[in-house]
Motif scaffolding. Structure first.
Motif, PDB file in Angstrom:
ATOM      1  N   PRO A   1     -28.560 -52.591 -51.670  1.00 55.35           N
ATOM      2  CA  PRO A   1     -29.292 -51.474 -52.258  1.00 55.35           C
ATOM      3  C   PRO A   1     -28.337 -50.570 -53.032  1.00 55.35           C
ATOM      4  O   PRO A   1     -27.215 -50.345 -52.598  1.00 55.35           O
ATOM      5  CB  PRO A   1     -29.872 -50.737 -51.052  1.00 55.35           C
ATOM      6  N   ARG A   2     -28.783 -50.084 -54.152  1.00 57.40           N
ATOM      7  CA  ARG A   2     -27.963 -49.198 -54.975  1.00 57.40           C
ATOM      8  C   ARG A   2     -28.110 -47.776 -54.470  1.00 57.40           C
ATOM      9  O   ARG A   2     -28.886 -46.996 -54.955  1.00 57.40           O
ATOM     10  CB  ARG A   2     -28.389 -49.277 -56.444  1.00 57.40           C
ATOM     11  N   GLN A   3     -27.371 -47.458 -53.455  1.00 60.75           N
ATOM     12  CA  GLN A   3     -27.444 -46.131 -52.856  1.00 60.75           C
ATOM     13  C   GLN A   3     -26.046 -45.530 -52.900  1.00 60.75           C
ATOM     14  O   GLN A   3     -25.160 -45.990 -52.216  1.00 60.75           O
ATOM     15  CB  GLN A   3     -27.936 -46.239 -51.411  1.00 60.75           C
ATOM     16  N   THR A   4     -25.861 -44.532 -53.723  1.00 58.81           N
ATOM     17  CA  THR A   4     -24.529 -43.941 -53.866  1.00 58.81           C
ATOM     18  C   THR A   4     -24.400 -42.648 -53.079  1.00 58.81           C
ATOM     19  O   THR A   4     -23.347 -42.044 -53.063  1.00 58.81           O
ATOM     20  CB  THR A   4     -24.226 -43.669 -55.352  1.00 58.81           C
ATOM     21  N   ASP A   5     -25.483 -42.208 -52.432  1.00 59.36           N
ATOM     22  CA  ASP A   5     -25.443 -40.936 -51.722  1.00 59.36           C
ATOM     23  C   ASP A   5     -24.767 -41.019 -50.354  1.00 59.36           C
ATOM     24  O   ASP A   5     -24.486 -40.003 -49.749  1.00 59.36           O
ATOM     25  CB  ASP A   5     -26.865 -40.397 -51.521  1.00 59.36           C
ATOM     26  N   TYR A   6     -24.560 -42.198 -49.846  1.00 55.99           N
ATOM     27  CA  TYR A   6     -23.911 -42.287 -48.541  1.00 55.99           C
ATOM     28  C   TYR A   6     -22.841 -43.364 -48.575  1.00 55.99           C
ATOM     29  O   TYR A   6     -22.876 -44.290 -49.366  1.00 55.99           O
ATOM     30  CB  TYR A   6     -24.935 -42.576 -47.448  1.00 55.99           C
ATOM     31  N   HIS A   7     -21.880 -43.201 -47.706  1.00 49.97           N
ATOM     32  CA  HIS A   7     -20.804 -44.180 -47.578  1.00 49.97           C
ATOM     33  C   HIS A   7     -20.667 -44.524 -46.107  1.00 49.97           C
ATOM     34  O   HIS A   7     -20.258 -43.686 -45.316  1.00 49.97           O
ATOM     35  CB  HIS A   7     -19.489 -43.607 -48.107  1.00 49.97           C
ATOM     36  N   PRO A   8     -21.037 -45.743 -45.733  1.00 51.62           N
ATOM     37  CA  PRO A   8     -20.961 -46.099 -44.321  1.00 51.62           C
ATOM     38  C   PRO A   8     -19.510 -46.171 -43.848  1.00 51.62           C
ATOM     39  O   PRO A   8     -18.612 -46.481 -44.624  1.00 51.62           O
ATOM     40  CB  PRO A   8     -21.627 -47.470 -44.261  1.00 51.62           C
ATOM     41  N   THR A   9     -19.301 -45.833 -42.613  1.00 45.88           N
ATOM     42  CA  THR A   9     -17.992 -46.008 -42.004  1.00 45.88           C
ATOM     43  C   THR A   9     -18.174 -46.982 -40.861  1.00 45.88           C
ATOM     44  O   THR A   9     -19.241 -47.045 -40.254  1.00 45.88           O
ATOM     45  CB  THR A   9     -17.440 -44.677 -41.456  1.00 45.88           C
ATOM     46  N   TYR A  10     -17.168 -47.742 -40.586  1.00 45.07           N
ATOM     47  CA  TYR A  10     -17.303 -48.710 -39.513  1.00 45.07           C
ATOM     48  C   TYR A  10     -16.049 -48.718 -38.671  1.00 45.07           C
ATOM     49  O   TYR A  10     -14.973 -48.309 -39.115  1.00 45.07           O
ATOM     50  CB  TYR A  10     -17.591 -50.116 -40.063  1.00 45.07           C
ATOM     51  N   LYS A  11     -16.224 -49.160 -37.455  1.00 37.35           N
ATOM     52  CA  LYS A  11     -15.113 -49.299 -36.524  1.00 37.35           C
ATOM     53  C   LYS A  11     -15.287 -50.618 -35.798  1.00 37.35           C
ATOM     54  O   LYS A  11     -16.414 -51.044 -35.534  1.00 37.35           O
ATOM     55  CB  LYS A  11     -15.121 -48.174 -35.487  1.00 37.35           C
ATOM     56  N   ILE A  12     -14.181 -51.238 -35.448  1.00 35.29           N
ATOM     57  CA  ILE A  12     -14.192 -52.435 -34.618  1.00 35.29           C
ATOM     58  C   ILE A  12     -13.832 -51.982 -33.207  1.00 35.29           C
ATOM     59  O   ILE A  12     -12.790 -51.358 -32.995  1.00 35.29           O
ATOM     60  CB  ILE A  12     -13.169 -53.479 -35.119  1.00 35.29           C
ATOM     61  N   LEU A  13     -14.713 -52.248 -32.247  1.00 34.83           N
ATOM     62  CA  LEU A  13     -14.528 -51.768 -30.883  1.00 34.83           C
ATOM     63  C   LEU A  13     -14.604 -52.905 -29.877  1.00 34.83           C
ATOM     64  O   LEU A  13     -15.295 -53.896 -30.097  1.00 34.83           O
ATOM     65  CB  LEU A  13     -15.635 -50.757 -30.541  1.00 34.83           C
TER      66      LEU A  13
END
Length: 140
Positions: free
Chosen positions: A88-100
């Motif tokens: 999806p072309r969504q520029t309003d958010y930037h996901p963050t991820y972690k490996i746990l």
């Protein structure tokens, strides 16, 4: 020795058509396509294909997927094209991820403050877990 089936039309009617790179080449009598015997290569498990496509849809870059899953970023690009996946072309958010690890994930969920104010997706990644988190949109 039996002749391999044509990769285009699956016909087994073929004639020998030379040797290329030390491998026998064939010409299909049905469609005229030239082909060699099946190449020996590394088959990537469908688990990694699905995980790569999920990460792509979540906004993770090709190179980052390569680092996370250990598959070539070019393979990921080819899978995206092959399966017609569009992020999806969504520029309003930037996901963050972690490996746990499992313990770290359990500790994260123990704190109720971690579960408020953001979207959250957890997916298995081998013997660890990937947590993708993004802030909810603020209206206003």
């Amino acid at each position: 020795m039996t002749k391999p089936a044509c990769p285009k039309c699956d016909s087994t009617e073929a004639t020998k058509s030379g040797v290329v790179g030390g491998r026998q080449r064939y010409k299909c009598k049905n469609c005229g396509y030239h082909y060699s015997v099946d190449k020996v290569g590394r088959e990537v498990s469908s688990y990694y294909v699905i995980k790569a496509l999920q990460l792509y849809v979540e906004g993770v870059s090709y190179r980052e997927i390569e680092r996370l899953l250990g598959v070539s970023h070019v393979s990921v690009m080819n899978w995206v094209k092959k399966y017609g996946v569009r992020a999806p072309r969504q520029t309003d958010y930037h996901p963050t991820y972690k490996i746990l690890t499992q313990k770290e994930l359990a500790d994260f969920f123990q704190n109720s403050q971690n579960l408020k104010g953001a979207g959250l997706m957890v997916t298995e990644l081998g013997d660890k877990y990937m947590m993708i988190r993004w802030e909810r949109f603020k209206e206003g």
